[in-house]
Design a protein around this motif. Structure first.
Motif, PDB file in Angstrom:
ATOM      1  N   ALA A  18      -8.272  29.591 -17.175  1.00  0.00           N
ATOM      2  CA  ALA A  18      -9.243  28.972 -16.275  1.00  0.00           C
ATOM      3  C   ALA A  18      -8.668  27.739 -15.585  1.00  0.00           C
ATOM      4  CB  ALA A  18     -10.511  28.591 -17.034  1.00  0.00           C
ATOM      5  N   LEU A  19      -7.521  27.271 -16.072  1.00  0.00           N
ATOM      6  CA  LEU A  19      -6.889  26.061 -15.535  1.00  0.00           C
ATOM      7  C   LEU A  19      -5.881  26.385 -14.443  1.00  0.00           C
ATOM      8  CD1 LEU A  19      -6.126  24.308 -18.934  1.00  0.00           C
ATOM      9  CD2 LEU A  19      -7.654  23.372 -17.178  1.00  0.00           C
ATOM     10  N   PRO A  20      -5.608  25.424 -13.570  1.00  0.00           N
ATOM     11  CA  PRO A  20      -4.495  25.593 -12.628  1.00  0.00           C
ATOM     12  C   PRO A  20      -3.167  25.680 -13.379  1.00  0.00           C
ATOM     13  CG  PRO A  20      -5.930  23.777 -11.962  1.00  0.00           C
ATOM     14  CD  PRO A  20      -6.338  24.166 -13.351  1.00  0.00           C
ATOM     15  N   ALA A  21      -2.151  26.152 -12.700  1.00  0.00           N
ATOM     16  CA  ALA A  21      -0.835  26.283 -13.325  1.00  0.00           C
ATOM     17  C   ALA A  21      -0.234  24.924 -13.658  1.00  0.00           C
ATOM     18  CB  ALA A  21       0.105  27.075 -12.426  1.00  0.00           C
ATOM     19  N   ARG A  22      -0.539  23.899 -12.849  1.00  0.00           N
ATOM     20  CA  ARG A  22      -0.051  22.542 -13.110  1.00  0.00           C
ATOM     21  C   ARG A  22      -1.240  21.627 -13.319  1.00  0.00           C
ATOM     22  NH1 ARG A  22       1.575  18.493 -15.311  1.00  0.00           N
ATOM     23  NH2 ARG A  22       2.964  16.959 -14.395  1.00  0.00           N
ATOM     24  N   VAL A  23      -1.410  21.170 -14.548  1.00  0.00           N
ATOM     25  CA  VAL A  23      -2.530  20.307 -14.880  1.00  0.00           C
ATOM     26  C   VAL A  23      -2.211  19.549 -16.160  1.00  0.00           C
ATOM     27  CG1 VAL A  23      -3.701  22.082 -16.255  1.00  0.00           C
ATOM     28  CG2 VAL A  23      -5.065  20.253 -15.188  1.00  0.00           C
ATOM     29  N   HIS A  24      -2.760  18.354 -16.275  1.00  0.00           N
ATOM     30  CA  HIS A  24      -2.654  17.609 -17.532  1.00  0.00           C
ATOM     31  C   HIS A  24      -4.036  17.536 -18.156  1.00  0.00           C
ATOM     32  CE1 HIS A  24      -1.772  14.851 -20.664  1.00  0.00           C
ATOM     33  NE2 HIS A  24      -2.641  13.976 -20.200  1.00  0.00           N
ATOM     34  N   VAL A  25      -4.125  17.863 -19.457  1.00  0.00           N
ATOM     35  CA  VAL A  25      -5.395  17.890 -20.175  1.00  0.00           C
ATOM     36  C   VAL A  25      -5.376  16.874 -21.309  1.00  0.00           C
ATOM     37  CG1 VAL A  25      -7.002  19.298 -21.526  1.00  0.00           C
ATOM     38  CG2 VAL A  25      -5.707  20.341 -19.643  1.00  0.00           C
ATOM     39  N   ASN A  26      -6.391  16.023 -21.347  1.00  0.00           N
ATOM     40  CA  ASN A  26      -6.612  15.096 -22.464  1.00  0.00           C
ATOM     41  C   ASN A  26      -7.794  15.585 -23.277  1.00  0.00           C
ATOM     42  OD1 ASN A  26      -4.755  12.858 -21.537  1.00  0.00           O
ATOM     43  ND2 ASN A  26      -6.165  12.863 -19.801  1.00  0.00           N
ATOM     44  N   ALA A  27      -7.698  15.526 -24.599  1.00  0.00           N
ATOM     45  CA  ALA A  27      -8.806  15.924 -25.462  1.00  0.00           C
ATOM     46  C   ALA A  27      -9.033  14.857 -26.515  1.00  0.00           C
ATOM     47  CB  ALA A  27      -8.519  17.273 -26.120  1.00  0.00           C
ATOM     48  N   ILE A  28     -10.215  14.245 -26.488  1.00  0.00           N
ATOM     49  CA  ILE A  28     -10.479  13.131 -27.410  1.00  0.00           C
ATOM     50  C   ILE A  28     -11.753  13.320 -28.224  1.00  0.00           C
ATOM     51  CG2 ILE A  28      -9.206  11.487 -25.999  1.00  0.00           C
ATOM     52  CD1 ILE A  28     -12.980  11.270 -26.043  1.00  0.00           C
ATOM     53  N   GLY A  29     -12.527  14.378 -27.933  1.00  0.00           N
ATOM     54  CA  GLY A  29     -13.840  14.487 -28.552  1.00  0.00           C
ATOM     55  C   GLY A  29     -13.835  15.006 -29.971  1.00  0.00           C
ATOM     56  N   ALA A  30     -12.992  15.986 -30.271  1.00  0.00           N
ATOM     57  CA  ALA A  30     -12.987  16.618 -31.594  1.00  0.00           C
ATOM     58  C   ALA A  30     -12.187  15.760 -32.575  1.00  0.00           C
ATOM     59  CB  ALA A  30     -12.391  18.020 -31.494  1.00  0.00           C
TER      60      ALA A  30
ATOM     61  N   ILE B 243     -13.019  22.928 -13.503  1.00  0.00           N
ATOM     62  CA  ILE B 243     -11.599  22.702 -13.782  1.00  0.00           C
ATOM     63  C   ILE B 243     -10.683  23.553 -12.913  1.00  0.00           C
ATOM     64  CG2 ILE B 243     -12.098  22.058 -16.164  1.00  0.00           C
ATOM     65  CD1 ILE B 243     -11.098  24.799 -17.047  1.00  0.00           C
ATOM     66  N   ALA B 244     -11.233  24.399 -12.059  1.00  0.00           N
ATOM     67  CA  ALA B 244     -10.436  25.383 -11.326  1.00  0.00           C
ATOM     68  C   ALA B 244      -9.332  24.763 -10.482  1.00  0.00           C
ATOM     69  CB  ALA B 244     -11.346  26.236 -10.443  1.00  0.00           C
ATOM     70  N   ASP B 245      -9.588  23.596  -9.897  1.00  0.00           N
ATOM     71  CA  ASP B 245      -8.551  22.968  -9.081  1.00  0.00           C
ATOM     72  C   ASP B 245      -8.253  21.539  -9.539  1.00  0.00           C
ATOM     73  OD1 ASP B 245     -10.861  21.728  -8.273  1.00  0.00           O
ATOM     74  OD2 ASP B 245     -10.497  21.959  -6.114  1.00  0.00           O
ATOM     75  N   ALA B 246      -8.588  21.238 -10.790  1.00  0.00           N
ATOM     76  CA  ALA B 246      -8.345  19.892 -11.318  1.00  0.00           C
ATOM     77  C   ALA B 246      -6.859  19.664 -11.558  1.00  0.00           C
ATOM     78  CB  ALA B 246      -9.113  19.690 -12.618  1.00  0.00           C
ATOM     79  N   GLU B 247      -6.442  18.432 -11.405  1.00  0.00           N
ATOM     80  CA  GLU B 247      -5.069  18.037 -11.727  1.00  0.00           C
ATOM     81  C   GLU B 247      -5.005  17.249 -13.030  1.00  0.00           C
ATOM     82  OE1 GLU B 247      -2.958  17.319  -7.514  1.00  0.00           O
ATOM     83  OE2 GLU B 247      -4.971  16.455  -7.687  1.00  0.00           O
ATOM     84  N   VAL B 248      -6.129  16.645 -13.401  1.00  0.00           N
ATOM     85  CA  VAL B 248      -6.282  15.987 -14.701  1.00  0.00           C
ATOM     86  C   VAL B 248      -7.641  16.407 -15.244  1.00  0.00           C
ATOM     87  CG1 VAL B 248      -6.385  13.814 -15.977  1.00  0.00           C
ATOM     88  CG2 VAL B 248      -4.929  13.991 -13.936  1.00  0.00           C
ATOM     89  N   VAL B 249      -7.670  16.805 -16.521  1.00  0.00           N
ATOM     90  CA  VAL B 249      -8.911  17.178 -17.189  1.00  0.00           C
ATOM     91  C   VAL B 249      -9.054  16.327 -18.443  1.00  0.00           C
ATOM     92  CG1 VAL B 249     -10.176  19.008 -18.392  1.00  0.00           C
ATOM     93  CG2 VAL B 249      -8.877  19.547 -16.322  1.00  0.00           C
ATOM     94  N   CYS B 250     -10.233  15.754 -18.649  1.00  0.00           N
ATOM     95  CA  CYS B 250     -10.521  15.018 -19.877  1.00  0.00           C
ATOM     96  C   CYS B 250     -11.673  15.698 -20.602  1.00  0.00           C
ATOM     97  CB  CYS B 250     -10.914  13.580 -19.574  1.00  0.00           C
ATOM     98  SG  CYS B 250      -9.595  12.573 -18.873  1.00  0.00           S
ATOM     99  N   CYS B 251     -11.473  16.002 -21.871  1.00  0.00           N
ATOM    100  CA  CYS B 251     -12.500  16.628 -22.702  1.00  0.00           C
ATOM    101  C   CYS B 251     -13.053  15.579 -23.647  1.00  0.00           C
ATOM    102  CB  CYS B 251     -11.921  17.791 -23.493  1.00  0.00           C
ATOM    103  SG  CYS B 251     -11.111  19.054 -22.475  1.00  0.00           S
ATOM    104  N   ALA B 252     -14.352  15.329 -23.550  1.00  0.00           N
ATOM    105  CA  ALA B 252     -14.983  14.294 -24.366  1.00  0.00           C
ATOM    106  C   ALA B 252     -16.311  14.827 -24.898  1.00  0.00           C
ATOM    107  CB  ALA B 252     -15.199  13.031 -23.549  1.00  0.00           C
ATOM    108  N   THR B 253     -16.232  15.850 -25.753  1.00  0.00           N
ATOM    109  CA  THR B 253     -17.426  16.488 -26.298  1.00  0.00           C
ATOM    110  C   THR B 253     -17.321  16.586 -27.813  1.00  0.00           C
ATOM    111  OG1 THR B 253     -16.668  18.794 -26.396  1.00  0.00           O
ATOM    112  CG2 THR B 253     -17.366  17.970 -24.229  1.00  0.00           C
ATOM    113  N   SER B 254     -18.422  16.980 -28.427  1.00  0.00           N
ATOM    114  CA  SER B 254     -18.424  17.203 -29.881  1.00  0.00           C
ATOM    115  C   SER B 254     -18.421  18.691 -30.190  1.00  0.00           C
ATOM    116  CB  SER B 254     -19.652  16.533 -30.507  1.00  0.00           C
ATOM    117  OG  SER B 254     -20.854  17.025 -29.921  1.00  0.00           O
TER     118      SER B 254
END
Length: 299
Positions: free
Chosen positions: A201-213, A180-191
């Motif tokens: 741990a994320l860049p200063a500008r990033v969009h994060v989606n979280a759908i797993g929990a 995720i160090a240089d990601a611009e979009v992050v998707c979390c899909a875990t349990s």
């Protein structure tokens, strides 16, 4: 009665169409055009029943979901859609992954940088491929990194998606922070029941989606990320405060106020100016299933 297998759902509803349909459904939700009974939960989350009724069209959808995180696939579901004189029974597992991907596509299109080209997906389970397909449907992604605990599984998924999207460069690994160090979009899909990474741990500008929990005891996002994000969007505030472990934890800890949560339908109606780290948390709502089933009914 029309019956759709998982493969038939996939052939009938491409991801781009699913994104458009789910976007429209959230507009309908905001307008008050759905009746949404409370989700029924049995066996500590082992069985869920969701439903939605759309009075303007006099159509309804009901989905029964069986969840066993120690099995493959972890989610088994059936969707029933009823309209004027017709009924559809469809594989709910494919509809669930498709509509969950689609809502991430909607949120990413709204909140991620318009020129984003780097995507990281954490998790290599049944939801992950549709997370990739959805983001690729709304952004010109050039690089995708797939991160999972099992290096072989992550590499296999990267290979499979690489064949589907030969114009995109795919990589895989097991190190979340590196991914995720240089990601611009992050998707979390875990349990996961514990946060996957810290905010720093994320860049200063990033969009994060979280759908797993999807249970109050589950966490993918850290408290410090929710506390410092410039914008936290949820599919529906009521559902998030009942089912999202991350949101419940942050609100109870006093680092996130209920007033700061923005429903996706409201955000679509008045698109916010985005900067810094933006978050979208989804636990899933009935209108998403309705949107996909409606497309099947029109096929």
């Amino acid at each position: 009665m029309k019956i759709f297998s998982g493969d038939e759902v996939r052939r009938t509803v491409p991801m781009a169409a699913a994104v458009d349909a789910v976007r429209e459904a959230f507009g309908e939700l905001r307008a008050g055009n759905f009746v949404l009974p409370a989700r029924q939960v049995f066996g500590d989350g082992a069985v869920l029943v969701m439903s939605a009724y759309h009075p303007p069209s006099r159509t309804a959808v009901v989905k029964k979901i069986g969840i066993a995180l120690d099995q493959v696939p972890a989610i088994r579901a059936t969707v029933i859609w009823t309209g004027a004189g017709e009924q559809i029974v469809a594989d709910g597992t494919s509809i669930t992954t498709l509509r969950t991907g689609a809502v991430v596509g909607v949120a990413t299109d709204l909140l991620a940088a318009a020129d984003a080209t780097r995507l990281t997906v954490i998790g290599t389970g049944a939801q992950s491929a549709d997370q990739v397909r959805a983001v690729l449907a709304v952004r010109r992604i050039a690089e995708v990194t797939l991160v999972g605990r099992d290096a072989g599984k992550a590499a296999a998924l990267a290979g499979s998606l690489g064949e589907e999207f030969p114009e995109v460069r795919f990589a895989s690994g097991t190190d979340i922070d590196a991914g995720i160090a240089d990601a611009e979009v992050v998707c979390c899909a875990t349990s996961s029941s514990t946060p996957l990474f810290r905010a720093d741990a994320l860049p200063a500008r990033v969009h994060v989606n979280a759908i797993g929990a999807f249970r109050p005891t589950m966490r993918e996002l850290s408290r410090d990320l929710l506390a410092t994000a410039s914008l936290v969007v949820v599919d529906q505030e009521e559902a998030a405060l009942e089912e999202s472990g991350e949101v419940i934890d942050a609100v109870e800890a006093g680092v996130l106020s209920r007033a700061s949560l923005l429903d996706l339908g409201d955000a679509l109606a008045a698109p916010p100016i985005t900067s810094g780290r933006t978050l979208f948390k989804s636990v899933g709502v009935g209108p998403q299933d309705w949107a996909i089933a409606k497309l099947l009914s029109e096929s």
